[in-house]
Design an enzyme around this catalytic site. Structure first.
Site, PDB file in Angstrom:
ATOM      1  N   HIS A   1      -1.208 -39.680 -21.605  1.00 23.87           N
ATOM      2  CA  HIS A   1      -2.583 -39.361 -21.354  1.00 23.87           C
ATOM      3  C   HIS A   1      -3.612 -40.501 -21.281  1.00 23.87           C
ATOM      4  CE1 HIS A   1      -5.995 -36.305 -22.423  1.00 23.87           C
ATOM      5  NE2 HIS A   1      -6.676 -37.477 -23.109  1.00 23.87           N
ATOM      6  N   GLU A   2      -3.425 -41.495 -22.504  1.00 23.95           N
ATOM      7  CA  GLU A   2      -4.330 -42.665 -22.214  1.00 23.95           C
ATOM      8  C   GLU A   2      -4.178 -43.334 -20.826  1.00 23.95           C
ATOM      9  OE1 GLU A   2      -6.795 -42.773 -24.256  1.00 23.95           O
ATOM     10  OE2 GLU A   2      -6.145 -41.012 -25.394  1.00 23.95           O
TER      11      GLU A   2
ATOM     12  N   HIS B   1      -6.574 -42.315 -18.292  1.00 25.22           N
ATOM     13  CA  HIS B   1      -7.954 -42.928 -18.449  1.00 25.22           C
ATOM     14  C   HIS B   1      -7.892 -44.272 -18.266  1.00 25.22           C
ATOM     15  CE1 HIS B   1      -9.171 -39.331 -20.338  1.00 25.22           C
ATOM     16  NE2 HIS B   1      -8.563 -39.438 -21.561  1.00 25.22           N
TER      17      HIS B   1
END
Length: 449
Positions: free
Chosen positions: A25-26, A29
């Site tokens: 997920h990170e 980003h």
């Protein structure tokens, strides 16, 4: 000792699952932010003090931190950092709102991509499950007219291939207190439609009570698969591998679960038991005296046999078909999650259905014990849930950031400091409430078990 092993096993697999999902997920980003020209100060797996860290050629600090429950990407931002003029071009707040929307979307998007990849692996390796065969129905299953050995072909016109699909379909109906229609096939009989009256279940039931009231269990014939103890009553009575039990104390039994229950019931009465068995097509009668074992303060009666497991099915496809199935599964779970959340908001679904870290840890440990394929399937499903939850329009979540960036783009101005802090305070309160509810439900389930 067993409790400690269970606890640390659950904790370990929870850390593994969360670490993988949050890292992906990170990274989403991080990857999009870098391509949008944003300066990334740190990419950390975990929170707190770094246990390991190095600075890349790009100037980003890559770290593994002490607390393994999550991770973060720290980006340069003039709202929180003192940024020298020569570095302002890399500040997040200087980027166009559309770029910031893409950065916020990237985390959930990468979770969905991960889910597709994991489901793709699951379908290629092949998922082993029980056949959707009903064993010794009781409660609502029995009231609906099902019998041991019935095969469920569909639930509400949705085809059923495996036991997991059957259980999931029925318990979703139970969560909504909604009757479901089953298409059922019995041996040497035409398929028939029956209705499972799930709407009759009281809303106050615990999960354990609901399972008992429904009365769904897999079918396994009462056939001897093993005699692990040659000194046990079964071996002494002359029972052999391959024998099929058909009666206990002259009461017919149609499955392993009925046989086990009959041994408990009649064993408590004391004395030898008359067992009817079929061996090589012949009906025989043997006498056996069950052995009484003490477990957890209860008396368990056994004769020392292992029965065959339920029939299994392997769901497996080639690489191309698996990719299509993986994408379809991801879309299905995403849509179902959105509907669940909507129904909880409007009151059609009880918030008791929300699960938290404790339940996830327990399920992660169970699936890991079953094997790699089951664990990857769970990881994929949680990844979808994580993506959808992060897209909720709640300040501090990705969905809230997307809403704020969209408003800035629409009205042509950034939120001021007061508006920004107000939004974050509201978001923190909402997230804290959801986490508190999830933990409450988790503890309630632990007490129920």
């Amino acid at each position: 000792m067993d409790v400690l092993q269970s606890f640390f096993g659950s904790l370990f697999w929870y850390i593994v699952a969360i670490s993988v999902l949050i890292t992906v997920h990170e990274f989403g980003h991080f990857w999009v932010a870098r391509r949008a020209g944003v300066t990334v100060k740190r990419f950390s797996i975990g929170f707190g003090k770094p246990l390991w860290m190095r600075r890349g050629k790009d100037g980003t600090e890559y770290a593994i931190s002490m607390i393994p429950f999550g991770g973060y990407v720290a980006m340069l931002d003039e709202r929180y950092d003192d940024v020298p003029p020569e570095q302002q071009h890399g500040a997040l707040n200087r980027k166009h709102p559309f770029a910031r929307i893409l950065i916020s979307l990237a985390g959930p998007a990468f979770n969905l991509i991960l889910a597709v990849g994991l489901f793709w692996i699951v379908f290629m390796l092949g998922k082993i499950d029980y056949q959707p065969l009903v064993g010794s129905p009781s409660g609502l299953m029995e009231a609906a007219g099902l019998t041991a050995g019935d095969r469920v072909l569909s639930v509400d016109n949705q085809p059923i291939q495996t036991w997991e699909e059957l259980v999931e379909s029925i318990y979703i109906g139970a969560a909504y207190s909604r009757d479901v229609n089953l298409m059922v096939a019995s041996q040497n009989a035409a398929p028939r439609r029956v209705t499972l009256a799930l709407s009759s279940l009281p809303a106050s039931l615990t999960d354990k009570e609901r399972v008992e009231r429904i009365g769904l269990r897999p079918h396994a014939p009462a056939t001897v698969a093993g005699l692990p103890d040659p000194t046990a009553p079964a071996a002494k009575a002359g029972i052999e591998i391959g024998d099929r039990f058909v009666s206990v104390a002259d009461q017919p039994v149609a499955s392993a679960s009925e046989f086990i229950q009959a041994i408990q019931t009649h064993g408590a009465k004391g004395g030898p038991l008359k067992l009817g068995i079929v061996r090589a097509g012949q009906l025989l009668s043997l006498s056996v005296r069950p052995r009484a074992d003490q477990e957890g303060g209860q008396t368990i009666y056994r004769i020392g046999v292992e029965t065959v497991r339920p029939e299994i099915v392997t769901v497996q496809y080639g690489p191309i078909r698996s990719l299509g199935m993986a994408m379809s599964q991801t879309v299905t779970i995403s849509a179902r999650t959105v509907v669940f959340l909507k129904d909880m908001v409007v009151g059609d679904l009880s918030p008791k259905q929300i699960s938290g870290p404790i339940t996830i840890a327990r399920v992660a440990a169970i699936t890991a014990e079953r094997g790699l394929v089951d664990f990857l399937g769970l990881l994929a499903a949680i990844s979808v849930g994580l993506a959808i939850l992060n897209l909720l329009p709640v300040p501090i979540l990705d969905g809230g950031h997307i809403v704020m960036h969209s408003l800035e783009w629409l009205f042509g101005r950034a939120l001021n400091e007061r508006e920004l802090w107000a939004g974050q305070a509201i978001g923190l309160a909402m997230v804290a409430g959801m986490i508190g509810l999830a933990f409450f439900n988790d503890f309630a389930r632990l007490l129920d078990h």
